[in-house]
Write a protein that holds these residues in place. Sequence first.
Motif, PDB file in Angstrom:
ATOM      1  N   THR A 291      32.001   8.842  22.752  1.00 60.12           N
ATOM      2  CA  THR A 291      32.649   8.824  24.128  1.00 60.12           C
ATOM      3  C   THR A 291      31.681   9.253  25.410  1.00 60.12           C
ATOM      4  O   THR A 291      32.309   7.997  26.477  1.00 60.12           O
ATOM      5  N   ILE A 292      30.657   8.473  25.353  1.00 56.27           N
ATOM      6  CA  ILE A 292      29.879   8.241  26.790  1.00 56.27           C
ATOM      7  C   ILE A 292      29.507   7.542  26.669  1.00 56.27           C
ATOM      8  O   ILE A 292      29.671   6.632  28.223  1.00 56.27           O
ATOM      9  N   GLY A 293      29.764   6.788  25.570  1.00 57.44           N
ATOM     10  CA  GLY A 293      29.574   4.439  25.617  1.00 57.44           C
ATOM     11  C   GLY A 293      30.632   4.617  26.511  1.00 57.44           C
ATOM     12  O   GLY A 293      30.544   3.747  27.716  1.00 57.44           O
ATOM     13  N   LEU A 294      32.086   4.966  26.327  1.00 56.95           N
ATOM     14  CA  LEU A 294      33.094   4.354  26.696  1.00 56.95           C
ATOM     15  C   LEU A 294      32.935   4.695  28.459  1.00 56.95           C
ATOM     16  O   LEU A 294      33.876   4.225  29.741  1.00 56.95           O
ATOM     17  N   ALA A 295      32.626   6.118  28.590  1.00 54.78           N
ATOM     18  CA  ALA A 295      32.392   6.646  30.659  1.00 54.78           C
ATOM     19  C   ALA A 295      32.365   5.736  31.304  1.00 54.78           C
ATOM     20  O   ALA A 295      32.453   5.398  31.906  1.00 54.78           O
ATOM     21  N   ASN A 296      30.604   5.466  30.797  1.00 49.96           N
ATOM     22  CA  ASN A 296      29.624   4.326  30.554  1.00 49.96           C
ATOM     23  C   ASN A 296      30.067   2.712  30.971  1.00 49.96           C
ATOM     24  O   ASN A 296      30.083   2.636  32.526  1.00 49.96           O
ATOM     25  N   GLN A 297      31.140   2.733  30.319  1.00 51.78           N
ATOM     26  CA  GLN A 297      31.160   1.655  30.716  1.00 51.78           C
ATOM     27  C   GLN A 297      33.920   1.609  31.478  1.00 51.78           C
ATOM     28  O   GLN A 297      33.315   0.855  32.060  1.00 51.78           O
ATOM     29  N   TYR A 298      33.660   3.009  31.096  1.00 53.42           N
ATOM     30  CA  TYR A 298      34.533   3.037  32.277  1.00 53.42           C
ATOM     31  C   TYR A 298      33.960   3.985  33.144  1.00 53.42           C
ATOM     32  O   TYR A 298      35.166   5.106  32.824  1.00 53.42           O
ATOM     33  N   PRO A 299      34.316   4.067  34.226  1.00 53.88           N
ATOM     34  CA  PRO A 299      32.853   5.644  34.769  1.00 53.88           C
ATOM     35  C   PRO A 299      35.209   6.401  35.695  1.00 53.88           C
ATOM     36  O   PRO A 299      34.480   7.472  35.883  1.00 53.88           O
ATOM     37  N   ALA A 300      35.931   4.976  35.849  1.00 49.44           N
ATOM     38  CA  ALA A 300      36.974   5.709  36.231  1.00 49.44           C
ATOM     39  C   ALA A 300      38.145   6.188  35.363  1.00 49.44           C
ATOM     40  O   ALA A 300      39.389   6.604  36.138  1.00 49.44           O
ATOM     41  N   GLY A 301      37.325   6.243  34.053  1.00 51.01           N
ATOM     42  CA  GLY A 301      38.679   6.382  32.912  1.00 51.01           C
ATOM     43  C   GLY A 301      38.960   5.375  31.929  1.00 51.01           C
ATOM     44  O   GLY A 301      39.206   4.541  32.747  1.00 51.01           O
ATOM     45  N   ALA A 302      39.665   4.965  31.075  1.00 50.78           N
ATOM     46  CA  ALA A 302      39.814   4.317  30.464  1.00 50.78           C
ATOM     47  C   ALA A 302      42.112   5.163  29.744  1.00 50.78           C
ATOM     48  O   ALA A 302      42.007   4.441  29.348  1.00 50.78           O
ATOM     49  N   GLY A 303      42.238   6.123  30.642  1.00 55.88           N
ATOM     50  CA  GLY A 303      43.184   6.515  30.264  1.00 55.88           C
ATOM     51  C   GLY A 303      43.467   7.356  29.085  1.00 55.88           C
ATOM     52  O   GLY A 303      43.329   7.656  27.604  1.00 55.88           O
ATOM     53  N   PHE A 304      45.107   8.256  29.311  1.00 52.71           N
ATOM     54  CA  PHE A 304      45.496   9.294  28.181  1.00 52.71           C
ATOM     55  C   PHE A 304      45.242   7.987  26.399  1.00 52.71           C
ATOM     56  O   PHE A 304      45.180   6.850  26.683  1.00 52.71           O
ATOM     57  N   ASN A 305      44.181   8.980  25.992  1.00 52.95           N
ATOM     58  CA  ASN A 305      44.585   8.143  24.968  1.00 52.95           C
ATOM     59  C   ASN A 305      43.734   7.401  24.201  1.00 52.95           C
ATOM     60  O   ASN A 305      44.367   5.962  23.305  1.00 52.95           O
ATOM     61  N   GLY A 306      42.280   7.024  24.893  1.00 56.53           N
ATOM     62  CA  GLY A 306      41.391   5.907  24.496  1.00 56.53           C
ATOM     63  C   GLY A 306      40.930   6.062  23.414  1.00 56.53           C
ATOM     64  O   GLY A 306      40.606   5.014  23.464  1.00 56.53           O
ATOM     65  N   TYR A 307      40.426   7.398  22.627  1.00 60.39           N
ATOM     66  CA  TYR A 307      40.211   7.822  21.869  1.00 60.39           C
ATOM     67  C   TYR A 307      40.970   6.461  20.222  1.00 60.39           C
ATOM     68  O   TYR A 307      39.699   6.110  19.437  1.00 60.39           O
ATOM     69  N   LEU A 308      41.951   5.808  20.556  1.00 58.14           N
ATOM     70  CA  LEU A 308      42.917   4.818  20.175  1.00 58.14           C
ATOM     71  C   LEU A 308      41.443   3.731  19.490  1.00 58.14           C
ATOM     72  O   LEU A 308      41.277   2.902  18.345  1.00 58.14           O
ATOM     73  N   GLY A 309      40.426   3.445  20.682  1.00 57.81           N
ATOM     74  CA  GLY A 309      40.175   2.474  19.892  1.00 57.81           C
ATOM     75  C   GLY A 309      38.295   2.767  19.949  1.00 57.81           C
ATOM     76  O   GLY A 309      37.610   1.863  19.290  1.00 57.81           O
ATOM     77  N   ASN A 310      38.085   3.678  19.007  1.00 56.89           N
ATOM     78  CA  ASN A 310      36.919   4.134  18.489  1.00 56.89           C
ATOM     79  C   ASN A 310      36.681   3.870  16.342  1.00 56.89           C
ATOM     80  O   ASN A 310      38.248   3.452  16.027  1.00 56.89           O
ATOM     81  N   ARG A 311      36.270   3.389  16.116  1.00 58.61           N
ATOM     82  CA  ARG A 311      36.341   3.247  14.736  1.00 58.61           C
ATOM     83  C   ARG A 311      34.302   3.276  14.653  1.00 58.61           C
ATOM     84  O   ARG A 311      33.391   2.499  14.909  1.00 58.61           O
ATOM     85  N   PHE A 312      34.830   4.300  13.122  1.00 60.63           N
ATOM     86  CA  PHE A 312      32.851   4.375  12.348  1.00 60.63           C
ATOM     87  C   PHE A 312      33.241   4.248  10.910  1.00 60.63           C
ATOM     88  O   PHE A 312      34.159   4.026  10.621  1.00 60.63           O
ATOM     89  N   VAL A 313      31.746   3.599  10.411  1.00 62.55           N
ATOM     90  CA  VAL A 313      31.770   3.702   8.886  1.00 62.55           C
ATOM     91  C   VAL A 313      30.751   4.988   8.801  1.00 62.55           C
ATOM     92  O   VAL A 313      29.704   4.906   9.275  1.00 62.55           O
TER      93      VAL A 313
END
Length: 460
Positions: A291-313
């Motif tokens: 999420t910190i990386g996402l916020a650095n990429q989109y400082p003005a926000g990625a919009g509601f439910n932006g977590y749908l883009g994460n993926r981990f192994v």
Amino acid sequence: MQALFILSVWTSLVALGCLAPFVLALAYVWVDLFRPHDVAPALGQLFPFSLTTAVLTLGAYVLVDRRDPPRLGLLTALLIIWAGWITLTTTWALYPTAAWAKWDWAFKTILFSTLLPFFFRSRIQIEAALLVILCCIASNVVCFAIKSVLASGGYGRPLGLIQINAGWGGEGSTLGTYAFACLPLVAFLQRHSIVAPSRGWLRWVYFAAPVIAVIGAFGTFARAALVACVVWAALLWWRSRHKFMVAIMLVAGAAAVVPLMGDAWKARISTSFAPRQDESANTRLLVWEWTIGLANQYPAGAGFNGYLGNRFVTQDEWGEDNVQEGRAFHSIYFEVLGEHGWVGLAIFLATFAVFFLNMRSVRRAARARPELEWIGDLARALSHGVLIFMAGAAFVGIAFYPLHYYLLALAVSTSAALHRATLSSADRAPQESLADLAVGHNAARLPAWRQRAGQTKASI
């Protein structure tokens, strides 16, 4: 029968609202927190509770009850800015369909919270709002407590009125946080309530509330509930006059409750101290880093439910790879950061900061006036409730759930009540001075022996 009872409660509130419009605002708070359309889904499909109640409430205010509106201070302004910002971030959301679906209810929650101080103006109205909020929370906490005692609790088990692991009434971490966040409000009503004074059987209800909250919250097996409990206990100890005795009681209570919770509860709670060893806790840490990386990429926000883009192994306990996709933020702070960026997080935290500063000012202003003791204690109860919420919600994504917004709204009502009391005192002071002047003028015209007699009687 359940659906008929729920419908009768709603109908009764609406009927009373025809006589006292603020009751319609209570009805909206009840619908938003109790969620009758989720408790009785069949009834919810037939009747739009939320929309109907909102229209009736706004109509009643506009047509009937526009008197004595509160001042629109910085806290209200920040809530309006917050509602505007989440709308902007939704326009450029990475997942527009999911984002607008969440915006639909999140925006209404924030917007309506800015309107509640227009309805809750007097002490009785504020107390009524607190009682409705507490009854809504208790409706599920009591269910969790009873079922935890009779059949043991468990993480992810829908033990409340809502039979799904979702919403505050079905999700354990949220319910545990809400249960402890409401206890300062219970303590305030126990001391000051006019509507439900601590007498007779109600006295035992107030005494039982902390016990029920502990059992119900711990029965969820949620780590957030333990965090909220620790903060509540610390605040209780800090505010007590007999700190040594309160500390002994808290330690004795913990020693009595923890052994009763069982090995499964202890095993889950122990993962709080070694999060990397627990798959759920480890995934949560990975989501926060992402999420910190996402916020650095989109400082003005990625919009509601932006977590749908994460993926981990990750690896399970047998060493096999486990793919995790679309994992939720599990924290109000990372939820706001990921969805609305650094700008959104600044607005969100500024709202809480202004709230605490306002409540501190209210406590200081009411401290020297005994007749306003209830306002000072209410400001303290709201501050403690929000602080407990902020601690527990650090581990669950409920940044747009209604409870804390309603507490912020009641904070505006509390500040307005103090302002009205101050104006009332200022209006009375000139009248009292004129009366004293008239009495002194008349007394000067009396004979000397009558003046001495009057002074003697006044001293007595």
